[in-house]
Design an enzyme around this catalytic site. Structure first.
Site, PDB file in Angstrom:
ATOM      1  CG  MET B  30      -1.894  -1.235   1.168  1.00 53.82           C
ATOM      2  SD  MET B  30      -3.510  -0.936   1.902  1.00 53.82           S
ATOM      3  CE  MET B  30      -3.048  -0.528   3.582  1.00 53.82           C
ATOM      4  CG  LEU B  33       7.180   1.447  -0.521  1.00 57.09           C
ATOM      5  CD1 LEU B  33       7.941   1.154  -1.802  1.00 57.09           C
ATOM      6  CD2 LEU B  33       6.211   0.313  -0.201  1.00 57.09           C
ATOM      7  CG  HIS B  37       6.892  -2.013   2.377  1.00 61.50           C
ATOM      8  ND1 HIS B  37       6.827  -0.963   3.262  1.00 61.50           N
ATOM      9  CD2 HIS B  37       5.647  -2.555   2.355  1.00 61.50           C
ATOM     10  CE1 HIS B  37       5.602  -0.864   3.736  1.00 61.50           C
ATOM     11  NE2 HIS B  37       4.858  -1.812   3.214  1.00 61.50           N
ATOM     12  CD  GLN B 149       7.786 -15.321   8.165  1.00 66.15           C
ATOM     13  OE1 GLN B 149       8.429 -15.068   9.189  1.00 66.15           O
ATOM     14  NE2 GLN B 149       8.055 -16.358   7.399  1.00 66.15           N
ATOM     15  CD  GLN B 154      -1.940  -8.741   4.280  1.00 66.59           C
ATOM     16  OE1 GLN B 154      -2.692  -7.792   4.493  1.00 66.59           O
ATOM     17  NE2 GLN B 154      -0.691  -8.570   3.872  1.00 66.59           N
ATOM     18  CG  LEU B 185      11.013  -1.672  10.245  1.00 66.04           C
ATOM     19  CD1 LEU B 185      11.840  -1.315   9.023  1.00 66.04           C
ATOM     20  CD2 LEU B 185      11.211  -0.620  11.333  1.00 66.04           C
TER      21      LEU B 185
END
Lengths: 282, 282
Positions: B30, B33, B37, B149, B154, B185
């Site tokens: 989304m 970052l 990511h 993870q 999800q 993070l």
């Protein structure tokens, strides 16, 4: 023509075609094939380099009181018919191959257009169709998929989730194949007694009459009532007689193209049919 | 590195890679970052010929009282970061490009594993994730897809529907990236005040303590109660502290590998974290 019974086998069979960027056509069926199915395969043959036909009686689209166990399974005969019309690969998996041992937790539902018509009498049916067709699409990864317009609501549901989920293929709807007396071909026609088989074409006749009435300016409500009366008089127990837009929205007046829908029982056998009627100003 | 904002543009960009049978890696995000990511992209870079990163703040996975409107959108900065770690194509579509003008009628739900943990506080959230990820999978058609993870539930949901629907790709889970003080993070860390940012690593510390306690033979219920007490004392409002099997099944005893889950609010900011704990007989 090859027959594959596993996903892995099918992938191996399709890999050379994929590598060569050939156009793959796919016709999902539950087997017990008749001319209606064969016309889907002929359509696929025209448009595609490689034609895959699946034969899988999908348990999760049958209700608890429906005919899953007794649904006709005629693989050998189907294979002969498919070879004659130019099918390249038959995919005939077991239920275990398709659904595995671990429980399936994922469901796909298409709101709005699955709650009435056949969806009302068959709760969960279209979810089961959406799940199995999505699985088959992901397994076969075709460029084109062919479905009969006889199951018009099913076709609309499939078009909807293909668009909503960006599934990368084109859905082709193929016109209904009818017997000479007008009865829409269906695996379930085989359940009819000789006497009921003779009555069954009344469905098509009532649709043709309705079309003529609409074009002559008869009110929509009267046209539907006439179909119902005709079917009931002929011995049917009517499930529904309905009219919708081509996208299955409800409609009150004949002021655009419409689709007439019939579901009716003859003895224990439930028959469905539909007819697209072009709008013509009276 | 290219940026594509339409499905058609992305397809055109990917077609040569597909024709050459290159391995396509995909990292859905989304945006906004951070190193977490970027580690997903680095992982993809290792395994794949072509790396696609999507940046799309997906409206249908936000609840009515969640932060969709205020979710940080930092496309230019994200593009710079992605170029540095070797991303090939950024896919940054508009909401209209993803969902079109006609209403979406199709939903995907994953039963069982979406009703508790984060699913309990966020009804419909995982349906929204399942729909958008399925759409993105169908648009990008990657060989590998990479997920952190950190969003363990999800990841489990995605693995489940990929398996259930035979989606032809491999899902790769990438370990949590943490700040030096242990805080996992997250884009939402940016919402924390300086004071709360200093408190936030308590989540990780409590997980490490719990791991040690489990390995020392402390009862599972006591371990969970200790986490809760630690977090509450530090100023968190605890949403849940839970333990599950790696497949998210409930568990009463520490008699196999488990995952500890925390969701807790610090001010208005909801933080989540988890830790996989290997089973060791005491």
């Amino acid at each position: 023509m090859k027959t594959e019974t596993t996903i892995q086998g099918l992938s191996a069979s399709l890999n050379p075609a994929r590598a060569a960027r050939k156009i793959i056509g796919f016709v999902p069926t539950m087997g017990n094939l008749h001319e209606g199915h064969l016309n889907l395969v002929r359509e696929a043959r025209k448009l595609c380099d490689v034609v895959v036909v699946s034969i899988f009686v999908n348990p999760i689209q049958f209700g608890p009181n429906e005919d899953f166990d007794n649904y006709p399974r005629t693989l050998e005969q189907d294979q002969h018919l498919l070879a004659e019309v130019g099918c390249d690969i038959v995919f005939a998996p077991t239920v275990e191959q398709m659904y595995g041992n671990k429980p399936r937790l994922t469901n796909i539902s298409v709101g709005g257009i699955t709650n009435d018509l056949c969806g009302e009498q068959r709760p969960g049916h279209f979810d089961g169709v959406a799940v199995v067709v999505t699985k088959l699409f992901n397994i076969v990864q075709p460029n084109f998929a062919f479905f009969g317009q006889k199951d018009y609501q099913q076709l609309a549901v499939i078009r909807q989730f293909v668009r909503d989920l960006n599934i990368p293929l084109e859905v082709i709807g193929v016109p209904i194949t009818r017997a000479e007396d007008g009865l829409a071909l269906s695996s379930r026609n085989g359940y009819l007694s000789a006497e009921n088989r003779a009555i069954a074409p009344t469905i098509y006749q009532s649709l043709k009459t309705a079309e003529a009435e609409l074009h002559a300016g008869t009110q929509l409500a009267d046209v539907l009532a006439n179909i119902k009366a005709t079917l009931t008089a002929a011995g049917f127990v009517v499930d529904y007689v309905e009219v919708r837009t081509p996208e299955l929205q409800k409609i009150e007046e004949f002021d655009q193209d419409v689709v007439l829908f019939i579901a009716a029982k003859l003895g224990a056998t439930r028959l469905i049919d539909n007819m697209q009627v072009k709008y013509t100003a009276v």
